[in-house]
Design an enzyme around this catalytic site. Structure first.
Site, PDB file in Angstrom:
ATOM      1  N   ARG A  65      33.354  40.169  76.431  1.00 55.24           N
ATOM      2  CA  ARG A  65      33.456  41.210  75.856  1.00 55.24           C
ATOM      3  C   ARG A  65      33.070  42.626  75.291  1.00 55.24           C
ATOM      4  O   ARG A  65      33.533  43.135  74.695  1.00 55.24           O
ATOM      5  CB  ARG A  65      34.408  40.735  74.366  1.00 55.24           C
ATOM      6  CG  ARG A  65      35.599  41.372  73.656  1.00 55.24           C
ATOM      7  CD  ARG A  65      36.128  40.538  72.718  1.00 55.24           C
ATOM      8  NE  ARG A  65      37.074  41.643  71.842  1.00 55.24           N
ATOM      9  CZ  ARG A  65      37.086  41.649  70.376  1.00 55.24           C
ATOM     10  NH1 ARG A  65      36.281  40.548  70.046  1.00 55.24           N
ATOM     11  NH2 ARG A  65      38.172  42.034  69.855  1.00 55.24           N
ATOM     12  N   HIS A  69      33.107  46.342  74.623  1.00 60.44           N
ATOM     13  CA  HIS A  69      32.850  47.162  74.114  1.00 60.44           C
ATOM     14  C   HIS A  69      32.155  48.165  73.726  1.00 60.44           C
ATOM     15  O   HIS A  69      31.701  49.152  72.847  1.00 60.44           O
ATOM     16  CB  HIS A  69      33.316  46.627  72.780  1.00 60.44           C
ATOM     17  CG  HIS A  69      34.201  45.693  72.171  1.00 60.44           C
ATOM     18  ND1 HIS A  69      34.719  45.603  71.219  1.00 60.44           N
ATOM     19  CD2 HIS A  69      35.998  45.616  72.909  1.00 60.44           C
ATOM     20  CE1 HIS A  69      36.071  44.938  71.295  1.00 60.44           C
ATOM     21  NE2 HIS A  69      36.335  45.004  72.033  1.00 60.44           N
ATOM     22  N   ASN A  97      35.156  45.112  65.801  1.00 57.69           N
ATOM     23  CA  ASN A  97      34.182  44.582  66.104  1.00 57.69           C
ATOM     24  C   ASN A  97      34.138  43.742  64.969  1.00 57.69           C
ATOM     25  O   ASN A  97      33.774  42.347  65.300  1.00 57.69           O
ATOM     26  CB  ASN A  97      33.472  45.578  66.198  1.00 57.69           C
ATOM     27  CG  ASN A  97      33.732  46.084  67.930  1.00 57.69           C
ATOM     28  OD1 ASN A  97      34.222  45.865  69.082  1.00 57.69           O
ATOM     29  ND2 ASN A  97      32.343  47.461  67.685  1.00 57.69           N
ATOM     30  N   HIS A 196      41.528  38.355  79.245  1.00 60.37           N
ATOM     31  CA  HIS A 196      41.898  36.824  78.303  1.00 60.37           C
ATOM     32  C   HIS A 196      42.325  35.481  78.597  1.00 60.37           C
ATOM     33  O   HIS A 196      42.733  35.657  78.357  1.00 60.37           O
ATOM     34  CB  HIS A 196      42.868  37.903  77.379  1.00 60.37           C
ATOM     35  CG  HIS A 196      42.780  39.018  76.539  1.00 60.37           C
ATOM     36  ND1 HIS A 196      43.240  39.705  76.572  1.00 60.37           N
ATOM     37  CD2 HIS A 196      41.224  39.511  75.954  1.00 60.37           C
ATOM     38  CE1 HIS A 196      42.904  40.710  75.314  1.00 60.37           C
ATOM     39  NE2 HIS A 196      41.759  40.611  75.765  1.00 60.37           N
TER      40      HIS A 196
HETATM   41  C1  HEM Z   1      43.722  46.075  77.268  1.00 57.22           C
HETATM   42  C2  HEM Z   1      43.285  45.499  76.057  1.00 57.22           C
HETATM   43  C3  HEM Z   1      43.215  45.006  75.180  1.00 57.22           C
HETATM   44  C4  HEM Z   1      42.918  44.809  73.878  1.00 57.22           C
HETATM   45  C5  HEM Z   1      44.117  45.034  72.930  1.00 57.22           C
HETATM   46  C6  HEM Z   1      42.075  42.944  73.579  1.00 57.22           C
HETATM   47  C7  HEM Z   1      42.084  42.902  71.839  1.00 57.22           C
HETATM   48  C8  HEM Z   1      41.783  41.715  72.244  1.00 57.22           C
HETATM   49  C9  HEM Z   1      42.192  41.006  71.052  1.00 57.22           C
HETATM   50  C10 HEM Z   1      42.312  41.809  69.261  1.00 57.22           C
HETATM   51  C11 HEM Z   1      40.968  40.078  71.096  1.00 57.22           C
HETATM   52  C12 HEM Z   1      40.913  38.721  70.171  1.00 57.22           C
HETATM   53  C13 HEM Z   1      39.962  39.547  68.849  1.00 57.22           C
HETATM   54  C14 HEM Z   1      39.865  38.372  67.343  1.00 57.22           C
HETATM   55  O1  HEM Z   1      40.344  37.925  66.866  1.00 57.22           O
HETATM   56  O2  HEM Z   1      38.518  37.930  67.085  1.00 57.22           O
HETATM   57  C15 HEM Z   1      40.662  39.706  72.211  1.00 57.22           C
HETATM   58  C16 HEM Z   1      39.359  38.978  72.692  1.00 57.22           C
HETATM   59  C17 HEM Z   1      38.770  38.944  73.787  1.00 57.22           C
HETATM   60  N1  HEM Z   1      38.818  40.008  75.059  1.00 57.22           N
HETATM   61 FE1  HEM Z   1      39.671  41.648  74.420  1.00 57.22          FE
HETATM   62  N2  HEM Z   1      41.666  43.371  74.913  1.00 57.22           N
HETATM   63  C18 HEM Z   1      41.891  44.411  75.048  1.00 57.22           C
HETATM   64  C19 HEM Z   1      40.824  43.624  77.382  1.00 57.22           C
HETATM   65  C20 HEM Z   1      40.193  43.658  77.316  1.00 57.22           C
HETATM   66  C21 HEM Z   1      39.323  43.992  78.089  1.00 57.22           C
HETATM   67  C22 HEM Z   1      38.869  44.609  78.879  1.00 57.22           C
HETATM   68  C23 HEM Z   1      38.185  42.618  77.974  1.00 57.22           C
HETATM   69  C24 HEM Z   1      36.915  42.389  79.275  1.00 57.22           C
HETATM   70  C25 HEM Z   1      36.201  42.630  79.870  1.00 57.22           C
HETATM   71  C26 HEM Z   1      37.988  41.647  77.098  1.00 57.22           C
HETATM   72  C27 HEM Z   1      37.660  41.146  77.010  1.00 57.22           C
HETATM   73  C28 HEM Z   1      37.715  39.465  75.929  1.00 57.22           C
HETATM   74  C29 HEM Z   1      37.295  38.553  75.262  1.00 57.22           C
HETATM   75  C30 HEM Z   1      37.160  38.341  76.994  1.00 57.22           C
HETATM   76  C31 HEM Z   1      38.099  38.739  74.741  1.00 57.22           C
HETATM   77  C32 HEM Z   1      37.653  36.997  73.916  1.00 57.22           C
HETATM   78  C33 HEM Z   1      36.382  36.816  73.025  1.00 57.22           C
HETATM   79  C34 HEM Z   1      35.649  35.722  72.724  1.00 57.22           C
HETATM   80  O3  HEM Z   1      36.324  34.630  72.370  1.00 57.22           O
HETATM   81  O4  HEM Z   1      34.681  35.945  71.958  1.00 57.22           O
HETATM   82  N3  HEM Z   1      39.506  42.581  76.136  1.00 57.22           N
HETATM   83  N4  HEM Z   1      40.307  41.121  73.046  1.00 57.22           N
END
Ligand code: HEM
Ligand SMILES: *[C@@H]1O[C@H](CO)[C@@H](O)[C@H](O)[C@H]1NC(C)=O
Ligand SMILES: *[C@@H]1O[C@H](CO)[C@@H](O)[C@H](O)[C@H]1NC(C)=O
Length: 323
Positions: A65, A69, A97, A196
């Site tokens: 992630r 970002h 973030n 995800h």
């Molecule tokens: C399509 C639009 C996307 C949205 C709206 C989005 C939004 C989010 C949100 C809200 C979270 C949880 C954050 C939290 O509650 O602290 C999250 C987690 C995550 N996102 Fe996305 N995301 C998107 C695309 C992506 C992309 C493109 C990637 C990587 C290629 C990605 C990788 C991740 C990962 C791996 C997590 C888990 C992180 C952790 O456990 O520390 N996301 N995302």
């Protein structure tokens, strides 16, 4: 690197794709950029990362992630790694973030290990690109050749971070435009969202969906609610896996979940809600190979967003601050 025979086929095809497209997409990054200046780079990154993931599986997701970002905000230039100071505002406290991105200490450990073998040579932006790829591989996802040669930014932009990263409240059209703003297609967007399949989200990111939305499977909503109390402000930092089936495995169950209305974020379920991306979600749910292949292609494209090359930027000594 351990790979299944099916993803080996994908790697070969990707190598051909790269040979063909490298000069077209970006003449300046290359997969062998450090082969003479830092021949032990890949093994050094992987070794440090493996022990971090062995300690905490989630950290692989967190690092993947971080790369997303970084790249979406003025390009893959390591800007997200810069700490705020009394006279410098970085991106760590931007809306998407703050209290959410993590893994900086692991990037620091990797950077120290790399500095030990080749001081002053490898950028933090490239270390993040390699660590993101290795995280995916270690968790069972596809492998690809990472293009390198990015330099580190001397600037960061909280405003750009606020505006460029999609919030979980986004609808499908908004998601498509956040990605098209950085040159990524709708198909790239759906494939990259498959990230995800690993990692976790805080209750505050999905509370409105599990209490108020109707395109959600009822037992899934119920489980979510038991981990995320309704009252405003309460339990906001409680964590739930984005893919409740196999939260630490980089498989295609994210898409299978969407077919069953088990997307955790509002934005996740937007990809399968009667719109133009339904067919892509269906095809990835049917074929892990096609998901893995398209994910790798899209990661390479994302890594190509506006890199600093030549004499722009710098090779940071410490990823948290400018030299
Ligand atoms: C399509 C639009 C996307 C949205 C709206 C989005 C939004 C989010 C949100 C809200 C979270 C949880 C954050 C939290 O509650 O602290 C999250 C987690 C995550 N996102 Fe996305 N995301 C998107 C695309 C992506 C992309 C493109 C990637 C990587 C290629 C990605 C990788 C991740 C990962 C791996 C997590 C888990 C992180 C952790 O456990 O520390 N996301 N995302
Ligand atoms: C970015 O968003 C955060 C959180 O919403 C806010 O506190 C900050 O002032 C915003 N920064 C800029 C430069 O707009
Ligand atoms: C659900 O929707 C109602 C009405 O719009 C709103 O008052 C409430 O805050 C929402 N609940 C959550 C958890 O978002």
């Amino acid at each position: 690197m351990a790979t299944s025979s099916s993803s080996f086929g994908a790697i070969l095809t990707l190598a051909l794709f790269l040979l063909f497209s490298e000069s077209v997409i970006n003449a300046q990054l290359s997969t062998n950029y450090y082969s003479e200046s830092c021949p032990d780079l890949f093994s050094t990154v992987k070794c440090t990362l493996e022990s971090a993931i062995a300690k905490e599986t989630r950290i692989g997701a967190s690092i993947l992630r971080l790369f997303f970002h970084d790249c979406f905000v003025n390009g893959c230039d390591g800007s997200i790694l810069l700490d705020d100071t009394s006279n410098f505002i970085g991106e760590k406290n931007a809306a998407s973030n703050r209290n959410s991105v993590r893994g900086f200490d692991v990037i620091d450990n990797i950077k120290s290990a790399v500095e030990n073998v080749c001081p002053g040579v490898v950028s933090c932006a490239d270390i993040l690109a390699i660590a993101a790829r290795d995280s995916v591989v270690i968790l069972g996802g596809p492998d690809w050749y990472v293009k390198l040669g990015r330099r580190d930014a001397r600037t960061a932009s909280q405003a750009a971070a606020n505006n460029s990263l999609p919030p979980p409240t986004s609808n499908l059209n908004q998601l498509i435009s956040f990605f098209s703003n950085v040159g990524l297609s709708t198909k790239d967007m759906v494939a990259l969202s498959g990230a995800h399949t690993i990692g976790q989200a805080r209750c505050t990111s999905f509370k409105a969906r599990i209490y108020n939305e109707t395109n959600i499977e009822s037992s899934f909503a119920k489980t979510g609610r038991s981990n995320c109390p309704r009252p405003t402000g309460s339990g906001d930092n409680n964590l739930v896996s984005l893919d409740i089936q196999t939260p630490t495995c980089f498989d295609n169950s994210y898409y299978k979940n969407l077919l069953q209305k088990r997307g955790l974020l509002h934005s996740d379920q937007q990809l399968f809600n009667g719109g133009s991306t339904d067919s892509i979600v269906r095809s990835y749910s049917n074929s892990q190979n096609s998901f893995h292949f398209d994910f790798a292609v899209a990661m390479i494209k994302m890594g190509d967003i506006k890199p600093l090359t030549g004499s722009k930027g710098e090779i940071r000594k410490n990823c948290r601050k400018r030299n």
